[in-house]
Design a protein around this motif. Structure first.
Motif, PDB file in Angstrom:
ATOM      1  N   THR A 156     -13.526   7.688  10.326  1.00 46.06           N
ATOM      2  CA  THR A 156     -12.842   7.520   9.246  1.00 46.06           C
ATOM      3  C   THR A 156     -13.449   8.622   8.178  1.00 46.06           C
ATOM      4  O   THR A 156     -14.673   8.926   8.084  1.00 46.06           O
ATOM      5  CB  THR A 156     -13.002   6.247   8.300  1.00 46.06           C
ATOM      6  OG1 THR A 156     -12.513   5.994   7.127  1.00 46.06           O
ATOM      7  CG2 THR A 156     -14.460   5.820   8.261  1.00 46.06           C
ATOM      8  N   LEU A 214       0.672  -1.298   0.049  1.00 43.54           N
ATOM      9  CA  LEU A 214       0.243  -0.012   0.056  1.00 43.54           C
ATOM     10  C   LEU A 214       0.906   1.345   0.063  1.00 43.54           C
ATOM     11  O   LEU A 214       1.706   1.247   1.024  1.00 43.54           O
ATOM     12  CB  LEU A 214      -0.854  -0.066   1.197  1.00 43.54           C
ATOM     13  CG  LEU A 214      -2.011   1.105   1.481  1.00 43.54           C
ATOM     14  CD1 LEU A 214      -2.964   0.935   0.344  1.00 43.54           C
ATOM     15  CD2 LEU A 214      -2.515   0.986   2.725  1.00 43.54           C
ATOM     16  N   VAL A 238     -11.461   4.237  -5.160  1.00 50.00           N
ATOM     17  CA  VAL A 238     -11.406   3.658  -3.739  1.00 50.00           C
ATOM     18  C   VAL A 238     -11.750   2.252  -3.698  1.00 50.00           C
ATOM     19  O   VAL A 238     -11.524   1.565  -2.777  1.00 50.00           O
ATOM     20  CB  VAL A 238     -12.303   4.402  -2.579  1.00 50.00           C
ATOM     21  CG1 VAL A 238     -12.338   5.760  -2.709  1.00 50.00           C
ATOM     22  CG2 VAL A 238     -13.862   4.232  -2.820  1.00 50.00           C
ATOM     23  N   GLY A 253      -8.016   4.866   4.618  1.00 54.42           N
ATOM     24  CA  GLY A 253      -7.639   3.491   4.258  1.00 54.42           C
ATOM     25  C   GLY A 253      -6.681   2.985   5.171  1.00 54.42           C
ATOM     26  O   GLY A 253      -6.742   2.161   5.890  1.00 54.42           O
ATOM     27  N   LEU A 307     -13.365   7.966   4.867  1.00 56.49           N
ATOM     28  CA  LEU A 307     -14.000   7.025   3.753  1.00 56.49           C
ATOM     29  C   LEU A 307     -15.421   6.900   3.481  1.00 56.49           C
ATOM     30  O   LEU A 307     -16.216   6.088   4.091  1.00 56.49           O
ATOM     31  CB  LEU A 307     -13.209   5.648   3.931  1.00 56.49           C
ATOM     32  CG  LEU A 307     -11.584   5.549   3.529  1.00 56.49           C
ATOM     33  CD1 LEU A 307     -11.338   4.007   4.100  1.00 56.49           C
ATOM     34  CD2 LEU A 307     -11.638   5.879   1.954  1.00 56.49           C
ATOM     35  N   VAL A 351      -9.096   0.071  -1.988  1.00 56.92           N
ATOM     36  CA  VAL A 351      -9.273   0.106  -0.472  1.00 56.92           C
ATOM     37  C   VAL A 351     -10.501  -0.813  -0.042  1.00 56.92           C
ATOM     38  O   VAL A 351     -10.287  -1.460   1.029  1.00 56.92           O
ATOM     39  CB  VAL A 351      -9.307   1.619  -0.131  1.00 56.92           C
ATOM     40  CG1 VAL A 351      -9.790   1.844   1.542  1.00 56.92           C
ATOM     41  CG2 VAL A 351      -8.271   2.368  -0.487  1.00 56.92           C
ATOM     42  N   LEU A 398      -9.993  -3.773   2.659  1.00 54.87           N
ATOM     43  CA  LEU A 398     -10.845  -3.904   3.921  1.00 54.87           C
ATOM     44  C   LEU A 398     -11.886  -4.964   3.815  1.00 54.87           C
ATOM     45  O   LEU A 398     -12.236  -5.408   4.847  1.00 54.87           O
ATOM     46  CB  LEU A 398     -11.612  -2.376   4.164  1.00 54.87           C
ATOM     47  CG  LEU A 398     -10.418  -1.540   4.270  1.00 54.87           C
ATOM     48  CD1 LEU A 398     -11.393   0.058   4.506  1.00 54.87           C
ATOM     49  CD2 LEU A 398      -9.637  -1.640   5.494  1.00 54.87           C
TER      50      LEU A 398
END
Length: 491
Positions: A108, A10, A117, A229, A110, A120, A124
């Protein structure tokens, strides 16, 4: 194998950003973009100049406890091992010497389901497939659109659904990993109604720039400005690398900001002026405590607006206010780093900065079509203040409704509290054409095609920085909302 490579390799990307006002004298005064090292390159409280890179030097190695080593070695599962290795790689890139346990509740950034994304989401979801969750329930930034109150036009909705094509998958992922329900999704998770306000000294791994800024500064918690992330991996692990704004040294102020305005400053513009000057360094601000008094619901809104502007017009993750914020109360000017610099902000600087915010409308002289107030989300007191101002002025003018829609951005829980305490005022606000929305930021304003028909105004320096909306002071926003015209003196 592909997912393994994604996780273990990452990459945290950053770029140098130069912000110019367009006025050579003001640029020179602010020294904007003058740092050859790229002061905003990391967003963690460390500039590139502080992160020395010598390819021939041995890579720093983090000291792990036995428990952490066991996780690293895969004794608690392959996926958690990959999470640990990624977090360690992130920390070692910034010279972190160890991991620290996290407390409070995560938050977060996100919640914008664009195709970008997808990697990511894949990472996850792999964690969720392995049965992993965050160490505690967490809050999330709000959806970047609101089809019920704001983007009601079918064209707007179709374009946003196309832009955020992975939104449903992203939200499913959050539910699997331990997110709180939709009512708790807010960029201002620290308001009492939402309840995610960690105690002084709590270690966090947050990513939302304004929430990190508020938690570090007003609450006295400790978090770097993590990327979206990587902060989720830290929160799944329950640990974060110890560097930057989490350390005593990293919380020292490199700037003494002396505010010498004749009266209470515009908090958003003040924050913008500070952020543009210090970039991502920590400022110690004096001269504004007399306008704040004790830290209550009203002053917290002012600090929120100022802090958000420092975080977006610059990249400030932590500020200290003399006699007000927890670290400053505890240590005072001992927080000033050796060889700190001093910057004085007076009324002239505030006005210069405000007047040089650009007009990004496709039609420069268009009439405003909407007004947005509350990015980051409004507090209870800010909703009340705007409700009283608008309804009273409508009554004074013998006017039933606002001339253009006024959207007040707020958490669902804050709105519910406001409706419970002031039902008649809420009724009058709705009748007057004011809407409440839990959306943030104003995503649709930048969609090609829509920019030719939507000309938004805002009192948020953060919204101004992230969109093509034009910034105006509160008193100007009030007049624009009531008349549909921009006052000549406001330009």
């Amino acid at each position: 194998m592909e997912k393994e490579l994604k996780m273990e390799n990452l990459t945290i990307y950053a770029k140098n950003i130069t912000i110019l006002t367009g006025d050579e004298e003001l640029d020179k005064h602010l020294e904007i973009g003058a740092d050859p090292h790229g002061a905003m390159c990391t967003g963690t409280g460390h500039s590139r100049a502080d992160v020395k890179h010598d390819p021939s030097a041995p890579k720093p190695k983090m000291k792990l406890t036995q428990e952490e080593q066991d996780i690293y070695d895969g004794k608690k599962g392959e996926v958690l091992s990959k999470v640990m290795k990624t977090v360690i790689a992130y920390g070692e890139a910034f010279g972190a010497s160890k991991l620290v346990d996290l407390g409070g509740n995560p938050h977060t950034v996100l919640l914008g389901g664009t195709p970008a994304v997808t990697p990511v989401i894949d990472i996850l979801n792999e964690c969720a497939d392995a049965g992993l969750k965050t160490y505690a329930e967490y809050t999330i930034n709000p959806r970047p659109y609101d089809f019920y109150n704001v983007e009601v036009d079918p064209e707007h909705q179709l374009k946003l659904q196309s832009m955020f094509s992975t939104q449903t998958e992203l939200e499913k992922m959050h539910v699997r990993l331990g997110a709180k329900n939709y009512n708790y999704w807010s960029c201002a998770c620290y308001w009492p109604e939402v309840g995610n306000a960690p105690a002084h000294g709590t270690n966090l791994a947050w990513s939302e720039s304004s929430a990190v800024n508020y938690a570090n500064s007003v609450l006295g918690a400790r978090s770097n400005r993590n990327s979206g992330g990587i902060e989720m991996l830290c929160n799944i692990l329950g640990k974060a690398p110890y560097f930057g704004l989490m350390t005593d040294e990293g919380r020292k102020a490199k700037w003494l900001i002396e505010v010498k305005t004749k009266g209470e400053p515009n908090w958003s513009v003040l924050g913008g002026a500070i952020g543009m000057k210090v970039m991502e360094d920590v400022p110690y601000i004096v001269g504004i405590d007399k306008y704040l008094g004790q830290v209550d619901g009203i002053s917290m809104g002012k600090l929120k607006d100022m802090g958000a502007a420092t975080a977006t017009n610059g990249a400030v993750g932590l500020y200290h206010v003399e006699n007000i914020t927890p670290d400053a109360i505890d240590e005072g000017r001992k927080l000033l780093a050796k060889d700190y610099k001093t910057y004085v902000i007076d009324d002239e600087i505030i006005e210069q900065v405000r007047k040089h915010y650009p007009n990004l409308w496709t039609q420069k002289d268009a009439k405003p079509t909407r007004a947005f107030v509350g990015c980051p989300h409004n507090s209870f007191h800010q909703l009340y203040d705007w409700g009283m101002k608008v309804t009273h002025e409508l009554s004074n003018r013998g006017q039933e409704r606002v001339a253009i829609p006024l959207h007040l951005l707020c958490s669902t829980l804050v709105k519910d509290h406001f409706m419970d305490k002031h039902p008649e005022l809420v009724r009058d606000m709705i009748r007057a054409g004011i809407t409440f929305t839990n959306s943030c930021p104003l995503t649709f304003l930048g969609i090609p095609g829509i920019t030719k028909t939507e000309f938004a105004v805002t009192n948020s320096n953060k919204a101004r920085e992230y969109t093509n909306s034009r910034f105006f002071r509160d008193e100007d926003i009030l007049e624009i909302v009531l008349s549909g015209e921009i006052p000549e003196e406001a330009v």
